[in-house]
Design an enzyme around this catalytic site. Structure first.
Site, PDB file in Angstrom:
ATOM      1  N   LYS A 119       0.806  -1.230   0.000  1.00 54.27           N
ATOM      2  CA  LYS A 119       0.000   0.000   0.000  1.00 54.27           C
ATOM      3  C   LYS A 119       0.842   1.285   0.000  1.00 54.27           C
ATOM      4  O   LYS A 119       0.421   2.290  -0.565  1.00 54.27           O
ATOM      5  CB  LYS A 119      -0.948   0.020   1.200  1.00 54.27           C
ATOM      6  CG  LYS A 119      -2.156  -0.889   1.045  1.00 54.27           C
ATOM      7  CD  LYS A 119      -3.108  -0.709   2.218  1.00 54.27           C
ATOM      8  CE  LYS A 119      -4.348  -1.560   2.036  1.00 54.27           C
ATOM      9  NZ  LYS A 119      -5.335  -1.337   3.105  1.00 54.27           N
ATOM     10  N   ASP A 125     -10.105   3.422   1.918  1.00 51.93           N
ATOM     11  CA  ASP A 125     -10.310   2.817   3.249  1.00 51.93           C
ATOM     12  C   ASP A 125     -10.975   3.801   4.223  1.00 51.93           C
ATOM     13  O   ASP A 125     -11.916   3.440   4.933  1.00 51.93           O
ATOM     14  CB  ASP A 125      -8.973   2.371   3.863  1.00 51.93           C
ATOM     15  CG  ASP A 125      -8.505   1.026   3.325  1.00 51.93           C
ATOM     16  OD1 ASP A 125      -9.360   0.239   2.857  1.00 51.93           O
ATOM     17  OD2 ASP A 125      -7.291   0.750   3.376  1.00 51.93           O
TER      18      ASP A 125
HETATM   19  P1  NAP Z   1      -0.762  -2.185   9.874  1.00 59.36           P
HETATM   20  O1  NAP Z   1      -0.437  -0.991   9.053  1.00 59.36           O
HETATM   21  O2  NAP Z   1       0.198  -3.313   9.959  1.00 59.36           O
HETATM   22  O3  NAP Z   1      -1.058  -1.649  11.387  1.00 59.36           O
HETATM   23  C1  NAP Z   1      -1.256  -2.545  12.450  1.00 59.36           C
HETATM   24  C2  NAP Z   1      -1.721  -1.781  13.704  1.00 59.36           C
HETATM   25  O4  NAP Z   1      -2.068  -2.760  14.707  1.00 59.36           O
HETATM   26  C3  NAP Z   1      -0.643  -0.882  14.336  1.00 59.36           C
HETATM   27  O5  NAP Z   1      -1.266   0.234  14.930  1.00 59.36           O
HETATM   28  C4  NAP Z   1      -0.029  -1.817  15.400  1.00 59.36           C
HETATM   29  O6  NAP Z   1       0.556  -1.132  16.494  1.00 59.36           O
HETATM   30  C5  NAP Z   1      -1.288  -2.532  15.890  1.00 59.36           C
HETATM   31  N1  NAP Z   1      -0.997  -3.820  16.505  1.00 59.36           N
HETATM   32  C6  NAP Z   1      -0.606  -4.970  15.905  1.00 59.36           C
HETATM   33  N2  NAP Z   1      -0.447  -5.963  16.809  1.00 59.36           N
HETATM   34  C7  NAP Z   1      -0.752  -5.417  18.031  1.00 59.36           C
HETATM   35  C8  NAP Z   1      -0.796  -5.927  19.350  1.00 59.36           C
HETATM   36  N3  NAP Z   1      -0.487  -7.206  19.624  1.00 59.36           N
HETATM   37  N4  NAP Z   1      -1.175  -5.099  20.353  1.00 59.36           N
HETATM   38  C9  NAP Z   1      -1.488  -3.803  20.101  1.00 59.36           C
HETATM   39  N5  NAP Z   1      -1.477  -3.247  18.869  1.00 59.36           N
HETATM   40  C10 NAP Z   1      -1.103  -4.058  17.832  1.00 59.36           C
HETATM   41  O7  NAP Z   1      -2.160  -2.846   9.416  1.00 59.36           O
HETATM   42  P2  NAP Z   1      -3.416  -2.139   8.691  1.00 59.36           P
HETATM   43  O8  NAP Z   1      -3.271  -2.254   7.225  1.00 59.36           O
HETATM   44  O9  NAP Z   1      -3.607  -0.794   9.282  1.00 59.36           O
HETATM   45  O10 NAP Z   1      -4.609  -3.141   9.120  1.00 59.36           O
HETATM   46  C11 NAP Z   1      -5.061  -3.231  10.455  1.00 59.36           C
HETATM   47  C12 NAP Z   1      -6.267  -4.174  10.514  1.00 59.36           C
HETATM   48  O11 NAP Z   1      -7.353  -3.589   9.805  1.00 59.36           O
HETATM   49  C13 NAP Z   1      -6.037  -5.551   9.868  1.00 59.36           C
HETATM   50  O12 NAP Z   1      -6.628  -6.529  10.687  1.00 59.36           O
HETATM   51  C14 NAP Z   1      -6.765  -5.457   8.550  1.00 59.36           C
HETATM   52  O13 NAP Z   1      -7.267  -6.704   8.111  1.00 59.36           O
HETATM   53  C15 NAP Z   1      -7.923  -4.532   8.915  1.00 59.36           C
HETATM   54  N6  NAP Z   1      -8.462  -3.805   7.750  1.00 59.36           N
HETATM   55  C16 NAP Z   1      -9.794  -3.911   7.499  1.00 59.36           C
HETATM   56  C17 NAP Z   1     -10.334  -3.239   6.419  1.00 59.36           C
HETATM   57  C18 NAP Z   1     -11.814  -3.369   6.134  1.00 59.36           C
HETATM   58  O14 NAP Z   1     -12.214  -3.036   5.015  1.00 59.36           O
HETATM   59  N7  NAP Z   1     -12.635  -3.786   7.082  1.00 59.36           N
HETATM   60  C19 NAP Z   1      -9.519  -2.449   5.589  1.00 59.36           C
HETATM   61  C20 NAP Z   1      -8.158  -2.324   5.888  1.00 59.36           C
HETATM   62  C21 NAP Z   1      -7.639  -3.022   6.991  1.00 59.36           C
HETATM   63  P3  NAP Z   1       2.124  -0.709  16.443  1.00 59.36           P
HETATM   64  O15 NAP Z   1       2.191   0.604  15.715  1.00 59.36           O
HETATM   65  O16 NAP Z   1       2.495  -0.588  17.882  1.00 59.36           O
HETATM   66  O17 NAP Z   1       2.854  -1.821  15.727  1.00 59.36           O
END
Ligand code: NAP
Length: 284
Positions: A68, A104
């Site tokens: 992305k 998003d």
């Molecule tokens: P990303 O950029 O990798 O960000 C992950 C986030 O989760 C960061 O803020 C990270 O915190 C936090 N995190 C991960 N493991 C953690 C833990 N054990 N404890 C506390 N915080 C934790 O991922 P993303 O692309 O933003 O996606 C995040 C989620 O949204 C995914 O599950 C994805 O499937 C979902 N999503 C859904 C949609 C939808 O259409 N519904 C669209 C996009 C994404 P740190 O900064 O501390 O690492």
């Protein structure tokens, strides 16, 4: 019949993606001679994949993890949605010019507002500072929400807050995700959004917030959709709070991409039905 247009999802992994079922159902409903396929593109082949998109005249792309952010440098222009979020999830090929968008944030906002009404003036606590959280933060702020951000890595939350201040001139408080701080903060929160990956398969028992930290007037929105009923949403039900699941966001971000590509109104209901059928098959 008009010539076939090909659309693709690129990411790694893409197996189990719900997008092909969702997009092909929409194309079929509108009788468009379009097809959508998911293609696994490893990180080191992203540049080649974008060059191939140009050479083969692929009409549009969705982009998912891990591309992305990296994909931006290969594009010809960015829409404001992508420039603000600092990430691209949709690309339109306009006569050879590749333009990046981010749907998003707007997709998440649309679904939330369908469920709770306008967010203007609402006190919203956003958990997360990753790609999805960033896009959602900008959309919420542009819609007038009073936003605060909590993230495991506090420095990342602060980075996002200073980016917001720089781009929108708004100050956003940041807090840590320790349980006591969150509980105190949530007392005065109207909408809690989980935009972290906590609770996603396979670690479905995890949640940052439990029932005793919530209240009945809270709306709890989890953007994680695998599973649909996450532990966080189950905790919210226990607390008597309103719940909003991540599937609605998935469908609306897809619908916005569909509209960018086709210029036609997306058949939301058809897309949502297709996703619900498919999710039963791929995640059980
Ligand atoms: P990303 O950029 O990798 O960000 C992950 C986030 O989760 C960061 O803020 C990270 O915190 C936090 N995190 C991960 N493991 C953690 C833990 N054990 N404890 C506390 N915080 C934790 O991922 P993303 O692309 O933003 O996606 C995040 C989620 O949204 C995914 O599950 C994805 O499937 C979902 N999503 C859904 C949609 C939808 O259409 N519904 C669209 C996009 C994404 P740190 O900064 O501390 O690492």
């Amino acid at each position: 019949m008009k010539s076939l247009k090909v659309f693709m999802l690129i990411g790694d992994p893409v197996a189990g993606s719900l997008s092909p079922a969702m997009m092909n159902a929409a194309f079929k409903k509108l009788r468009l001679n379009h097809i959508y396929v998911a293609v696994r593109v490893p990180e080191n082949l992203l540049g080649d994949a974008i060059a191939g998109t140009r050479k083969m005249g692929i009409a549009g792309l969705n982009v998912t993890i891990p591309h992305k952010i990296a994909v931006m440098k290969f594009l010809d222009a960015l829409d404001e949605s992508a420039a603000l979020a600092g990430a691209v999830n949709t690309i339109k090929n306009s006569r050879g010019k590749l333009v990046g968008f981010n749907t998003d944030g707007e997709g998440a906002l649309r679904y939330l507002e369908e469920k709770v009404g306008k967010v203007k003036g609402k006190r919203v606590l956003l958990l997360g500072a990753g790609g999805a959280a960033r896009a959602i933060a900008f959309s919420l702020l542009k819609a007038g929400a009073e936003l605060s951000i909590a993230n495991r890595t506090v420095s990342r939350a602060k980075e996002l807050a200073s980016l917001i201040e720089q781009k929108l001139g708004k100050e956003v408080p940041t807090i840590s995700i320790d349980r006591r701080t969150l509980k105190r903060f949530i007392t005065n929160t109207e909408v809690l959004i989980n935009a972290t990956s906590v609770g996603m398969r396979p670690r479905i028992d995890e949640t940052l917030v439990t029932a005793e930290m919530m209240h009945r007037n809270l709306t709890v929105y989890d953007i994680v959709y695998k599973p649909i009923r996450t532990r966080l949403l189950l905790e919210a039900e226990k607390a008597g709070a309103m719940t909003v699941d991540g599937l609605g966001m998935l469908v609306r971000q897809g619908a916005l991409a569909f509209e960018i590509w086709t210029g036609k109104r997306a058949p939301i209901k058809v897309m949502e039905d297709a996703v619900r059928r498919e999710i039963g098959k791929v995640v059980g």
